[in-house]
Enzyme design. Sequence first.
Site, PDB file in Angstrom:
ATOM      1  N   ARG A  41       0.928  -1.305  -0.284  1.00  0.00           N
ATOM      2  CA  ARG A  41       0.048  -0.035  -0.029  1.00  0.00           C
ATOM      3  C   ARG A  41       0.975   1.119   0.102  1.00  0.00           C
ATOM      4  NH1 ARG A  41      -4.054  -1.320   4.629  1.00  0.00           N
ATOM      5  NH2 ARG A  41      -1.974  -1.710   5.396  1.00  0.00           N
ATOM      6  N   LYS A  68     -11.200 -20.555  11.139  1.00  0.00           N
ATOM      7  CA  LYS A  68     -10.427 -21.643  10.900  1.00  0.00           C
ATOM      8  C   LYS A  68     -11.113 -22.879  11.058  1.00  0.00           C
ATOM      9  CE  LYS A  68      -6.355 -19.201  12.549  1.00  0.00           C
ATOM     10  NZ  LYS A  68      -5.508 -19.047  13.634  1.00  0.00           N
TER      11      LYS A  68
HETATM   12  P1  NAP Z   1       0.169  -7.310   7.277  1.00  0.00           P
HETATM   13  O1  NAP Z   1       1.450  -7.493   8.136  1.00  0.00           O
HETATM   14  O2  NAP Z   1      -0.824  -6.162   7.668  1.00  0.00           O
HETATM   15  O3  NAP Z   1       0.651  -7.072   6.070  1.00  0.00           O
HETATM   16  C1  NAP Z   1      -0.374  -6.863   4.841  1.00  0.00           C
HETATM   17  C2  NAP Z   1       0.344  -6.258   3.649  1.00  0.00           C
HETATM   18  O4  NAP Z   1      -0.617  -5.976   2.503  1.00  0.00           O
HETATM   19  C3  NAP Z   1       0.996  -5.042   3.704  1.00  0.00           C
HETATM   20  O5  NAP Z   1       2.255  -5.065   3.007  1.00  0.00           O
HETATM   21  C4  NAP Z   1       0.229  -4.003   3.239  1.00  0.00           C
HETATM   22  O6  NAP Z   1       0.855  -2.896   2.573  1.00  0.00           O
HETATM   23  C5  NAP Z   1      -0.370  -5.056   2.071  1.00  0.00           C
HETATM   24  N1  NAP Z   1      -1.615  -4.238   1.655  1.00  0.00           N
HETATM   25  C6  NAP Z   1      -2.784  -4.153   2.485  1.00  0.00           C
HETATM   26  N2  NAP Z   1      -3.901  -3.594   1.741  1.00  0.00           N
HETATM   27  C7  NAP Z   1      -3.727  -3.435   0.748  1.00  0.00           C
HETATM   28  C8  NAP Z   1      -4.058  -2.650  -0.521  1.00  0.00           C
HETATM   29  N3  NAP Z   1      -5.499  -2.542  -0.581  1.00  0.00           N
HETATM   30  N4  NAP Z   1      -3.019  -2.755  -1.834  1.00  0.00           N
HETATM   31  C9  NAP Z   1      -1.841  -3.054  -1.688  1.00  0.00           C
HETATM   32  N5  NAP Z   1      -1.414  -3.743  -0.640  1.00  0.00           N
HETATM   33  C10 NAP Z   1      -2.097  -3.827   0.549  1.00  0.00           C
HETATM   34  O7  NAP Z   1      -0.640  -8.854   7.379  1.00  0.00           O
HETATM   35  P2  NAP Z   1       0.115 -10.386   7.626  1.00  0.00           P
HETATM   36  O8  NAP Z   1       0.259 -10.530   8.954  1.00  0.00           O
HETATM   37  O9  NAP Z   1       1.163 -10.641   6.672  1.00  0.00           O
HETATM   38  O10 NAP Z   1      -1.078 -11.191   7.148  1.00  0.00           O
HETATM   39  C11 NAP Z   1      -1.536 -11.382   5.693  1.00  0.00           C
HETATM   40  C12 NAP Z   1      -2.512 -12.563   5.586  1.00  0.00           C
HETATM   41  O11 NAP Z   1      -1.985 -13.604   6.164  1.00  0.00           O
HETATM   42  C13 NAP Z   1      -3.812 -12.467   6.522  1.00  0.00           C
HETATM   43  O12 NAP Z   1      -4.846 -12.756   5.660  1.00  0.00           O
HETATM   44  C14 NAP Z   1      -3.925 -13.008   7.606  1.00  0.00           C
HETATM   45  O13 NAP Z   1      -4.853 -13.332   8.250  1.00  0.00           O
HETATM   46  C15 NAP Z   1      -2.891 -14.289   7.259  1.00  0.00           C
HETATM   47  N6  NAP Z   1      -2.116 -14.828   8.181  1.00  0.00           N
HETATM   48  C16 NAP Z   1      -1.127 -14.315   8.983  1.00  0.00           C
HETATM   49  C17 NAP Z   1      -0.727 -14.869   9.834  1.00  0.00           C
HETATM   50  C18 NAP Z   1       0.542 -14.047  10.851  1.00  0.00           C
HETATM   51  O14 NAP Z   1       1.099 -14.685  11.621  1.00  0.00           O
HETATM   52  N7  NAP Z   1       0.629 -13.003  10.633  1.00  0.00           N
HETATM   53  C19 NAP Z   1      -0.863 -16.307  10.208  1.00  0.00           C
HETATM   54  C20 NAP Z   1      -1.569 -16.919   9.241  1.00  0.00           C
HETATM   55  C21 NAP Z   1      -2.303 -16.311   8.380  1.00  0.00           C
HETATM   56  P3  NAP Z   1       1.674  -1.883   3.528  1.00  0.00           P
HETATM   57  O15 NAP Z   1       3.104  -2.620   4.026  1.00  0.00           O
HETATM   58  O16 NAP Z   1       2.296  -0.916   2.624  1.00  0.00           O
HETATM   59  O17 NAP Z   1       0.833  -1.401   4.384  1.00  0.00           O
END
Ligand code: NAP
Length: 437
Positions: free
Chosen positions: A46, A206
Amino acid sequence: MTSALQIGIIGLGNVGTGVAKILTQHPDRIRQRAGRPIEIRRAVVRDLHRSREIDLPQGVTTDRIESVIHDPQIQVAVELMGGIHPAKEVVLALLEAGKDVVTANKALLCEHGDEIFAAAKRFGRTVCFEAAVAGGIPIIAAVGQSMAANQIMGIQAILNGTTNYILSEMLFRGQSYDDALKDAQKLGYAEADPTLDVNGTDAAQKLGILAQLSFGTKVTASEFHVTGIDKLEQVDIKHAKDMGYVIKLLASVKLVDGKLEMSVRPTLIKNDRPLAQIHGPFNAILLEGDVVGNVWYSGRGAGQLPTASAVTADIIDLAIGRAQLTFAQLDLWRDTPEFPLIDGDAASSRYFLRLSVEDRPNVMAEVTGILGRHGISLATVIQPEAPEVDDESKAVPIVPLIIMTHRTTAGCLAAAERDLDRLGSVRSPRMVLAVAD
Ligand code: NAP
C-alpha cells in the site's frame, strides 16, 4: 532447464516478507523441490515509502495491484493483504485473469469461500490455502490429501496462539486475564486490537474452513456456538486446576448421527490429555478418521516464517502441478451440504458451573433442585469454606459454588440457567464452561 515460475505477491507485510525471504534466501532448495526456479516478478504494497525488512530488485515492489492482475507472465498470485475487501475482489479478478491463487486469508475463505471456489472452477484455476488454518502446521494437506481414505469423524483443536498464550500465562503465572493479554501484546503474540482472537472469531473462521474440507458443509462463524476467553477469571483457571483440568479455547466439530456438532469455546480438558499439554503460542489439532483413528498435529500456528513456510509449499505445489490435480478433485463449497449442523439446543456436553450464591441454609438444595428438575445430573459439587463473618455485619456473605455436571444438552442447561436467574440466592457473576470428553 524448465523456465522459471513467475509469481506476484500482493502484500509484503509480516507473511509476505517471510515468503520473499524464503524464496530469495534458499533459491537452490526451492528450484530443486519445485523442479524450476520461482521468481518474484511483482510485490504489491500500500505504502511504497515504508521501510521493508527485505530488499527486492529495483522495480519489483509496486503499489499497483493491476500490475499483477494484468501481467501475462505472472502465473501464480499470492494474496497476503488480509481482510475481506478488497481482498475478495482482487482474488476474483486474479482468477478471471487466469492466475492460480495462494492465500492465507481465513476470514475471506470462511465468509466467501463458496464464491471464490466457484470462480476458480469457472476459470479453470486453482486456489491453495494451506496457511489459512494453523499457520505452519500442514493441516489442509492432511485433511484434503493424506486422510483421503477416511471419513473425518471429529476434530478437536487449539487454533489460536494468542489465546493459548494468555491461558497458559493465567495457568502457570497466576496472572489475571488483563495482565496476560498485555504481556501477549508486548511480546507480539496479540495485535493492538485483539478482539477477533480473544472473542473466538479467528478460531471459528479456521474451524469453518476445516469443517468445509472435512464434512462438505459451509459454516460461517455466526452459525455455530462461539465464545471467547475474555470473560474468564483467574478463579476459573484455579478451580479447574484443582479438579485436574486445564482450560483451553477448544475448536471442536464432530459427526453425531449424521449431523455436525460444532463450537469454539473455553473448555475444561483433563490435564493428562495431549491437548491440555499444548502451552504458549502453539496450535494443535487432533483429527479422528474412521479408518486411521486419531492423528495429531502440533506446531507454530502463526508468525512470519511458519506461515510463510506453508505459503511457499503451496507455491511449490503449483509449480510442480500437484496442487492443480488435487484441487480439481476437492469438491469444496458444494451447493448441498453433506452433513447439516445440529440444532444448537440439542448439542450435548458435560459442564462446569461457577455460581456465586448466598451463604445460608438450603441454597445448595435450591440450586441442585433446579438442575435436577431439568434432568441435569451432578458429578461433583464443591463449596469452598466461607471466610469468617463479622458478627456486626448484616450482609449475607456471597460464596462460590462449583458444580461439574454429567452430560446434558445445551437446551436443558439454558432452561436451568433461566430458573437459577429467578432464584434470589444466586447472584452474578456466573461462569458456565463446557468440559471435553
Ligand atoms: P500485514 O502484516 O498487515 O501485511 C499486509 C500487507 O498487505 C502489507 O504489506 C500491506 O501494505 C499490504 N496491503 C494491505 N492492503 C493493501 C491494498 N489495498 N493494496 C496493496 N497492498 C495492501 O498482514 P500479515 O500478518 O502478513 O497477514 C497477511 C494474511 O495472512 C492475512 O490474511 C492473515 O490473516 C494471514 N495470516 C497471517 C498470519 C500471521 O502470523 N501474521 C498467520 C496466518 C495467516 P503496507 O505494508 O504498505 O501497509
